[in-house]
Design a protein around this motif. Structure first.
Motif, mmCIF file in Angstrom:
data_model
loop_
_atom_site.group_PDB
_atom_site.id
_atom_site.type_symbol
_atom_site.label_atom_id
_atom_site.label_comp_id
_atom_site.label_asym_id
_atom_site.label_seq_id
_atom_site.Cartn_x
_atom_site.Cartn_y
_atom_site.Cartn_z
ATOM 1 N N ALA A 177 -7.231 7.651 11.126
ATOM 2 C CA ALA A 177 -8.609 7.274 11.475
ATOM 3 C C ALA A 177 -8.654 6.547 12.814
ATOM 4 O O ALA A 177 -9.538 6.800 13.651
ATOM 5 C CB ALA A 177 -9.215 6.409 10.378
ATOM 6 N N LEU A 178 -7.719 5.645 13.045
ATOM 7 C CA LEU A 178 -7.665 4.923 14.316
ATOM 8 C C LEU A 178 -7.338 5.865 15.471
ATOM 9 O O LEU A 178 -7.879 5.725 16.579
ATOM 10 C CB LEU A 178 -6.639 3.793 14.241
ATOM 11 C CG LEU A 178 -7.002 2.632 13.317
ATOM 12 C CD1 LEU A 178 -5.820 1.693 13.140
ATOM 13 C CD2 LEU A 178 -8.216 1.891 13.833
ATOM 14 N N THR A 179 -6.472 6.829 15.240
ATOM 15 C CA THR A 179 -6.133 7.816 16.263
ATOM 16 C C THR A 179 -7.347 8.660 16.619
ATOM 17 O O THR A 179 -7.622 8.908 17.798
ATOM 18 C CB THR A 179 -4.972 8.716 15.788
ATOM 19 O OG1 THR A 179 -3.840 7.887 15.519
ATOM 20 C CG2 THR A 179 -4.609 9.760 16.818
ATOM 21 N N ARG B 278 -0.975 6.274 6.321
ATOM 22 C CA ARG B 278 -1.205 7.463 7.159
ATOM 23 C C ARG B 278 -2.692 7.653 7.440
ATOM 24 O O ARG B 278 -3.084 7.974 8.559
ATOM 25 C CB ARG B 278 -0.672 8.717 6.463
ATOM 26 C CG ARG B 278 0.786 8.920 6.603
ATOM 27 C CD ARG B 278 1.181 10.219 5.930
ATOM 28 N NE ARG B 278 2.488 10.641 6.364
ATOM 29 C CZ ARG B 278 3.125 11.672 5.858
ATOM 30 N NH1 ARG B 278 2.571 12.382 4.893
ATOM 31 N NH2 ARG B 278 4.308 12.003 6.304
ATOM 32 N N ALA B 279 -3.525 7.466 6.439
ATOM 33 C CA ALA B 279 -4.970 7.640 6.612
ATOM 34 C C ALA B 279 -5.533 6.619 7.598
ATOM 35 O O ALA B 279 -6.385 6.955 8.432
ATOM 36 C CB ALA B 279 -5.682 7.529 5.263
ATOM 37 N N GLN B 280 -5.052 5.372 7.524
ATOM 38 C CA GLN B 280 -5.520 4.355 8.458
ATOM 39 C C GLN B 280 -5.141 4.693 9.893
ATOM 40 O O GLN B 280 -5.968 4.629 10.799
ATOM 41 C CB GLN B 280 -4.956 2.981 8.083
ATOM 42 C CG GLN B 280 -5.575 2.390 6.850
ATOM 43 C CD GLN B 280 -4.889 1.107 6.419
ATOM 44 O OE1 GLN B 280 -3.714 0.887 6.705
ATOM 45 N NE2 GLN B 280 -5.634 0.268 5.718
ATOM 46 N N GLU C 91 0.823 -1.213 0.000
ATOM 47 C CA GLU C 91 0.000 0.000 0.000
ATOM 48 C C GLU C 91 0.853 1.258 0.000
ATOM 49 O O GLU C 91 2.038 1.232 0.323
ATOM 50 C CB GLU C 91 -0.912 -0.006 1.219
ATOM 51 C CG GLU C 91 -0.155 -0.025 2.532
ATOM 52 C CD GLU C 91 -1.066 -0.297 3.719
ATOM 53 O OE1 GLU C 91 -0.661 0.056 4.818
ATOM 54 O OE2 GLU C 91 -2.142 -0.866 3.538
ATOM 55 N N THR C 92 0.219 2.345 -0.303
ATOM 56 C CA THR C 92 0.934 3.610 -0.359
ATOM 57 C C THR C 92 1.083 4.191 1.038
ATOM 58 O O THR C 92 0.376 3.834 1.967
ATOM 59 C CB THR C 92 0.166 4.628 -1.224
ATOM 60 O OG1 THR C 92 -1.056 4.933 -0.573
ATOM 61 C CG2 THR C 92 -0.076 4.090 -2.624
#
Length: 185
Positions: free
Chosen positions: A128-130, A123-125, A117-118
């Motif tokens: 979102a979890l943060t 970073r987006a994952q 993955e990029t």
């Protein structure tokens, strides 16, 4: 059988609140702290069955002592949940730092990398979890404040008692089922 002493109650509450999952004693604790709907008709004393140091104990206990211990059990559980969320946030921050460090050493063309993955997706994952963890931390902190001010178990929307089963499933919830249906969990 003699009534439980405050010390025995505290030991029982501490012993049962030690697991990560909702403690067995918490069901009664939530009902006592939340002022279950039948609390106004409840007797001054009630028979309580719990495990103390591996031994099943049944004794009479007054409602005031039960509510005090129950409040401590719920507060201990929420404090443990808060600690878990803080550990999760710390791990996510380390993951984000690792992603940033990896991006600095990468060739810069991760969009065409067939290996995975990029960096942007990673970073987006993590982001979102943060965000979800920070929301959970805020909910737990608010629940702890409600325990301290005596309003835990009372719906913020309508002022009705939140069912003990709902508090067992979602200890930090500020809403009864009716209000949650219109506002969110």
């Amino acid at each position: 059988m003699p009534p439980l002493t405050r010390r025995e109650l505290l030991k029982a509450g501490a012993a049962t609140a030690g697991s990560v999952a909702a403690p067995a004693f918490a069901q009664g604790a939530v009902a006592a702290v939340a002022g279950a709907p039948d609390a106004a008709r409840a007797p001054v004393t009630r028979r309580v069955s719990m495990e103390v140091n591996g031994t099943r104990v049944e004794r009479e206990v007054d409602d005031e002592s039960l509510r005090a211990v129950a409040g401590r059990v719920v507060k201990n559980y929420l404090t443990r949940e808060r600690d878990d969320v803080l550990r999760t946030l710390a791990g996510l921050e380390r993951s984000f730092a690792d992603i940033v460090a990896a991006a600095e050493t990468a060739n810069g063309d991760d969009e065409h990398d067939v290996e995975g993955e990029t960096v942007a997706v990673s970073r987006a994952q993590v982001d979102a979890l943060t965000l979800a963890s920070r929301r959970q931390l805020a909910a737990v902190d608010a629940a702890l404040a409600r325990v301290d001010d005596g309003s835990y178990g009372t719906c913020l929307g309508c002022g009705a008692a939140i069912l003990p089963a709902r508090l067992e499933a979602r200890p930090a919830t500020p809403w009864c089922l009716t209000c949650a249906a219109t506002r969110g969990p």
